[in-house]
Design a protein around this motif. Structure first.
Motif, mmCIF file in Angstrom:
data_model
loop_
_atom_site.group_PDB
_atom_site.id
_atom_site.type_symbol
_atom_site.label_atom_id
_atom_site.label_comp_id
_atom_site.label_asym_id
_atom_site.label_seq_id
_atom_site.Cartn_x
_atom_site.Cartn_y
_atom_site.Cartn_z
ATOM 1 N N CYS A 1 -58.554 -19.122 -79.118
ATOM 2 C CA CYS A 1 -58.631 -19.656 -77.917
ATOM 3 C C CYS A 1 -59.207 -20.935 -77.737
ATOM 4 C CB CYS A 1 -58.937 -18.519 -76.692
ATOM 5 S SG CYS A 1 -57.892 -17.011 -76.832
ATOM 6 N N GLN A 2 -59.850 -21.342 -78.802
ATOM 7 C CA GLN A 2 -60.666 -22.339 -78.727
ATOM 8 C C GLN A 2 -61.843 -22.583 -77.549
ATOM 9 O OE1 GLN A 2 -58.601 -25.934 -79.369
ATOM 10 N NE2 GLN A 2 -57.561 -25.018 -81.183
ATOM 11 N N LEU A 3 -62.331 -21.315 -77.516
ATOM 12 C CA LEU A 3 -63.299 -21.211 -76.413
ATOM 13 C C LEU A 3 -65.081 -21.880 -76.703
ATOM 14 C CD1 LEU A 3 -63.355 -17.197 -75.924
ATOM 15 C CD2 LEU A 3 -61.972 -19.012 -74.845
ATOM 16 N N ASN A 4 -65.270 -22.427 -75.979
ATOM 17 C CA ASN A 4 -66.668 -23.068 -75.993
ATOM 18 C C ASN A 4 -67.785 -22.041 -76.237
ATOM 19 O OD1 ASN A 4 -67.860 -22.490 -73.505
ATOM 20 N ND2 ASN A 4 -66.722 -24.217 -72.422
ATOM 21 N N THR B 1 -55.430 -21.580 -69.201
ATOM 22 C CA THR B 1 -56.840 -21.355 -68.523
ATOM 23 C C THR B 1 -57.772 -20.008 -68.663
ATOM 24 O OG1 THR B 1 -55.379 -20.653 -66.542
ATOM 25 C CG2 THR B 1 -55.415 -23.010 -66.969
ATOM 26 N N LYS B 2 -57.390 -19.228 -69.187
ATOM 27 C CA LYS B 2 -58.290 -17.784 -68.782
ATOM 28 C C LYS B 2 -57.979 -16.906 -69.946
ATOM 29 C CE LYS B 2 -55.929 -15.777 -65.256
ATOM 30 N NZ LYS B 2 -55.898 -14.893 -64.000
ATOM 31 N N VAL B 3 -59.020 -16.149 -70.164
ATOM 32 C CA VAL B 3 -58.827 -15.071 -71.028
ATOM 33 C C VAL B 3 -58.975 -13.590 -70.124
ATOM 34 C CG1 VAL B 3 -59.870 -13.736 -72.934
ATOM 35 C CG2 VAL B 3 -59.760 -16.152 -73.051
ATOM 36 N N LEU C 1 -71.482 -12.639 -65.163
ATOM 37 C CA LEU C 1 -71.363 -13.560 -66.517
ATOM 38 C C LEU C 1 -69.680 -13.864 -66.661
ATOM 39 C CD1 LEU C 1 -73.305 -12.050 -69.279
ATOM 40 C CD2 LEU C 1 -73.715 -13.909 -67.924
ATOM 41 N N SER C 2 -68.699 -13.102 -65.842
ATOM 42 C CA SER C 2 -67.438 -13.215 -65.703
ATOM 43 C C SER C 2 -66.870 -14.046 -64.369
ATOM 44 C CB SER C 2 -66.561 -11.874 -65.827
ATOM 45 O OG SER C 2 -66.734 -11.137 -64.828
ATOM 46 N N ASP C 3 -65.680 -14.363 -64.643
ATOM 47 C CA ASP C 3 -65.119 -15.063 -63.237
ATOM 48 C C ASP C 3 -64.451 -14.132 -62.424
ATOM 49 O OD1 ASP C 3 -65.828 -17.937 -63.817
ATOM 50 O OD2 ASP C 3 -64.471 -17.395 -65.751
ATOM 51 N N GLN C 4 -64.369 -12.897 -62.906
ATOM 52 C CA GLN C 4 -63.697 -11.904 -62.077
ATOM 53 C C GLN C 4 -63.914 -10.599 -62.629
ATOM 54 O OE1 GLN C 4 -59.680 -12.053 -60.940
ATOM 55 N NE2 GLN C 4 -59.792 -10.736 -59.408
ATOM 56 N N LEU D 1 -62.015 -7.954 -67.535
ATOM 57 C CA LEU D 1 -62.920 -8.971 -67.106
ATOM 58 C C LEU D 1 -62.026 -10.241 -67.300
ATOM 59 C CD1 LEU D 1 -65.360 -7.607 -69.721
ATOM 60 C CD2 LEU D 1 -65.684 -7.882 -67.378
ATOM 61 N N HIS D 2 -62.230 -11.344 -66.396
ATOM 62 C CA HIS D 2 -61.639 -12.365 -66.461
ATOM 63 C C HIS D 2 -62.419 -13.593 -66.563
ATOM 64 C CE1 HIS D 2 -57.661 -11.430 -63.980
ATOM 65 N NE2 HIS D 2 -58.333 -9.965 -64.303
ATOM 66 N N PHE D 3 -62.317 -14.452 -67.609
ATOM 67 C CA PHE D 3 -63.142 -15.622 -67.920
ATOM 68 C C PHE D 3 -62.238 -16.893 -68.003
ATOM 69 C CE2 PHE D 3 -65.078 -11.914 -69.877
ATOM 70 C CZ PHE D 3 -66.307 -11.931 -69.636
#
Length: 134
Positions: free
Chosen positions: A30-33, A73-75, A114-117, A129-131
């Motif tokens: 996913c090329q995550l930072n 846009t998300k994982v 730490l997660s967005d949702q 968990l949504h990131f």
């Protein structure tokens, strides 16, 4: 959404080490930072520990299943156990003065932070968990 990444773990604390390998795989795919990757690793480790210890009661005949889906846009990561579930509304806020010295609730607090949702599904047997990645 593209093909899912999945992992099935026996309910033994020594299995948590495989979470890092999964996150490394996600990071590449996913090329995550680094910040998102770190947040996923901490949250996922907490969720898997909870599933093993609290959900499956460390019964090695039971499994914890992890499914990861990604979009541009998300994982989204689902962690499911084979336990009886729980009521997430019953989790005490560990930041309140009356709960500071109590056990419980800190892991969920960390995952929320730490997660967005953060969602609880299937009577608490699945944590989602949504990131955001973009």
């Amino acid at each position: 959404m593209t093909e899912d990444i999945q992992l099935k773990l026996k309910s033994s604390p020594c299995q948590v080490k495989h979470v890092e390998e999964l996150v490394k795989s996600l990071m590449c795919k996913c090329q995550l930072n680094q910040e998102v990757c770190d947040n996923i690793l901490i949250s996922l480790t907490e969720a898997v520990n909870n599933a093993i210890i609290h959900g499956n009661k460390e019964d090695i005949e039971k499994y914890v299943n992890i499914k990861c889906k990604e979009s541009s846009t998300k994982v989204i990561i689902q962690i499911s156990d084979e336990g009886n579930g729980f009521n997430p509304q019953g989790i005490k806020d560990p930041t309140l003065p009356e709960n500071i010295e109590c056990c419980g609730g800190r892991g969920v607090f960390i995952m929320k932070s730490l997660s967005d949702q953060l969602l609880f599904l299937d009577n608490g047997r699945t944590v989602e968990l949504h990131f955001k990645t973009a």
